[in-house]
Scaffold this active site. Structure first.
Site, PDB file in Angstrom:
ATOM      1  N   CYS A   1       0.907  -1.306   0.080  1.00 46.98           N
ATOM      2  CA  CYS A   1      -0.070  -0.249  -0.048  1.00 46.98           C
ATOM      3  C   CYS A   1       0.656   1.037   0.068  1.00 46.98           C
ATOM      4  CB  CYS A   1      -1.030  -0.039   1.264  1.00 46.98           C
ATOM      5  SG  CYS A   1      -0.218  -0.389   2.693  1.00 46.98           S
TER       6      CYS A   1
ATOM      7  N   HIS B   1      -2.954   6.043   4.784  1.00 44.94           N
ATOM      8  CA  HIS B   1      -1.380   6.325   5.069  1.00 44.94           C
ATOM      9  C   HIS B   1      -1.077   7.898   4.453  1.00 44.94           C
ATOM     10  CE1 HIS B   1      -1.167   2.110   6.064  1.00 44.94           C
ATOM     11  NE2 HIS B   1      -0.485   1.463   5.152  1.00 44.94           N
TER      12      HIS B   1
HETATM   13  C1  11C Z   1       1.255  -2.008   6.541  1.00 44.10           C
HETATM   14  N1  11C Z   1       2.039  -1.859   4.429  1.00 44.10           N
HETATM   15  O1  11C Z   1       0.610  -1.144   6.588  1.00 44.10           O
HETATM   16  C2  11C Z   1       1.612  -2.807   5.331  1.00 44.10           C
HETATM   17  C3  11C Z   1       0.609  -3.807   4.987  1.00 44.10           C
HETATM   18  O2  11C Z   1       2.928  -6.144   1.988  1.00 44.10           O
HETATM   19  O3  11C Z   1       0.956  -5.931   1.463  1.00 44.10           O
HETATM   20  C4  11C Z   1       0.412  -4.408   3.726  1.00 44.10           C
HETATM   21  C5  11C Z   1       1.702  -5.523   3.765  1.00 44.10           C
HETATM   22  C6  11C Z   1       1.681  -6.028   2.160  1.00 44.10           C
HETATM   23  O4  11C Z   1       1.507  -2.762   7.787  1.00 44.10           O
END
Ligand code: 11C
Length: 346
Positions: A128, A248
């Protein structure tokens, strides 16, 4: 005829958003199947006006499926994605299982939709925090060339799943009530130590690798180079978890190859670019924020400034719903691109 779509991991945080996203788009779906690990099988999910029972995902579940959207963890994808492909499905995988495999395209449609033409049955959906950053950087790369990226993230707990959301809420409530609360999920469930996330910031997302960067940071570094086809791009990341439920945020510093470019030129460029909403008006306190990005498919960009010392350097603030553009929407968008490009043979 219409498409037979399967959603694997239908009961998870991302799976639920996949269902809502499929409802809101007009892919020609003639049949939909909801699958999960044995643990969640038997749960009910709602799609449009009908209720469906989630079935345990098995190799034979994929007979007749045209597109399978996987988001049930890396081990489920590793075991079942090849089985789905064997049975003629195209897999769009939201886990990190295949992302760095050189025979598997890693796709963000605004950046490298053309890579879909080389798929061998599995297409990987990036992490993400990578997705929203590359959507914002790609127009800059195309017009001015890109040399270096330094990103710090401010990531929401929903990235770590439903248990992390619950931990944040219960912990915040307990602290406000003056009660004690033992953290057990964040930063990483399987690690020995857990820390308070409410009213805190944790500079660890995923485990540490041997070079001192975390896996989340290395994902941002390696995936960005792969999606942009730029192994030479200099990328560094620091990933931090905040007590935000969804959305995010990222502070991105980037250096371009062209000289004498102004911040207004970067703003105009991003304003006209696909998937981006420019929210950049400091006089009127307009800038992106995670709370206002929830439920939206766009990547919001603001706070664009030219660096004071470096003519090639710029700063920007990039926000997006990590469960939508960061996961569910990017996956469904890939499905739509496959249909548009005539790559689904059903
Ligand atoms: C998080 N980005 O925010 C991570 C979740 O490799 O798809 C996604 C983890 C992934 O913790």
């Amino acid at each position: 005829k219409g498409l037979h779509i399967a959603v694997v991991g239908a009961t998870g945080a991302v799976g639920q958003q996949m269902i809502r996203t499929l409802e809101s788009r007009d892919l020609a779906i003639s049949k939909i199947t909801f699958l999960s690990s044995a643990r969640s099988a038997g749960s009910k999910v709602q799609f449009k006006d009908n209720e469906y029972i989630v079935q345990e995902a098995k190799p034979e579940s994929f007979e007749g499926v045209d597109i399978a959207l996987f988001s049930a963890g890396g081990s489920v994808s590793k075991e079942l994605a090849p089985e789905a492909v064997k049975r003629g499905a195209i897999v769009i995988d939201n886990t990190s299982a295949f992302r760095m495999d050189e025979n598997i395209p890693l796709v963000v449609p605004e950046v490298n939709e053309y890579d879909l033409k080389n798929h061998n049955g599995i297409i990987a959906n990036p992490n993400c925090s990578t997705i929203q950053m590359v959507v914002a950087l790609e127009p800059v790369r195309q017009k001015y060339g890109l040399k270096k990226v330094i990103v710090s993230t401010y990531q929401a707990v929903s990235g770590a799943g439903a248990a992390a959301i619950q931990e944040l809420k219960e912990q915040a409530q307990a602290i406000l009530n003056g009660d004690s609360y033992e953290p057990s999920v964040l930063p990483v469930k399987s690690e020995p130590k857990h820390y308070q996330i409410a009213f805190n910031a944790i500079p660890q997302i995923d485990k540490f690798t041997e070079n001192g960067f975390t896996y989340e940071e290395m994902k941002m570094i390696n995936e960005t180079k792969k999606i942009m086809h730029m192994p030479e791009l200099q990328v560094a990341a620091t990933c931090v978890r905040l007590p935000v439920e969804t959305g995010h945020s990222e502070s991105v510093y980037f250096e371009i190859n062209s000289s004498g470019v102004s911040s207004s030129e970067i703003k105009e460029l991003l304003k006209a670019s696909p998937g981006i909403v420019l929210q950049d008006d400091p006089e009127n306190q307009l800038y992106p924020m995670p709370a206002y990005s929830v439920g939206k498919n766009d990547v919001f960009v603001g706070r664009i400034r030219k660096d004071i010392d470096e003519d090639h350097g710029f700063h920007m603030w990039v926000v997006s719903d990590n469960l939508l553009k960061g996961a569910a929407w990017n996956s469904v968008q890939i499905a739509e691109s496959l249909v548009k490009l005539g790559l689904v043979k059903n």
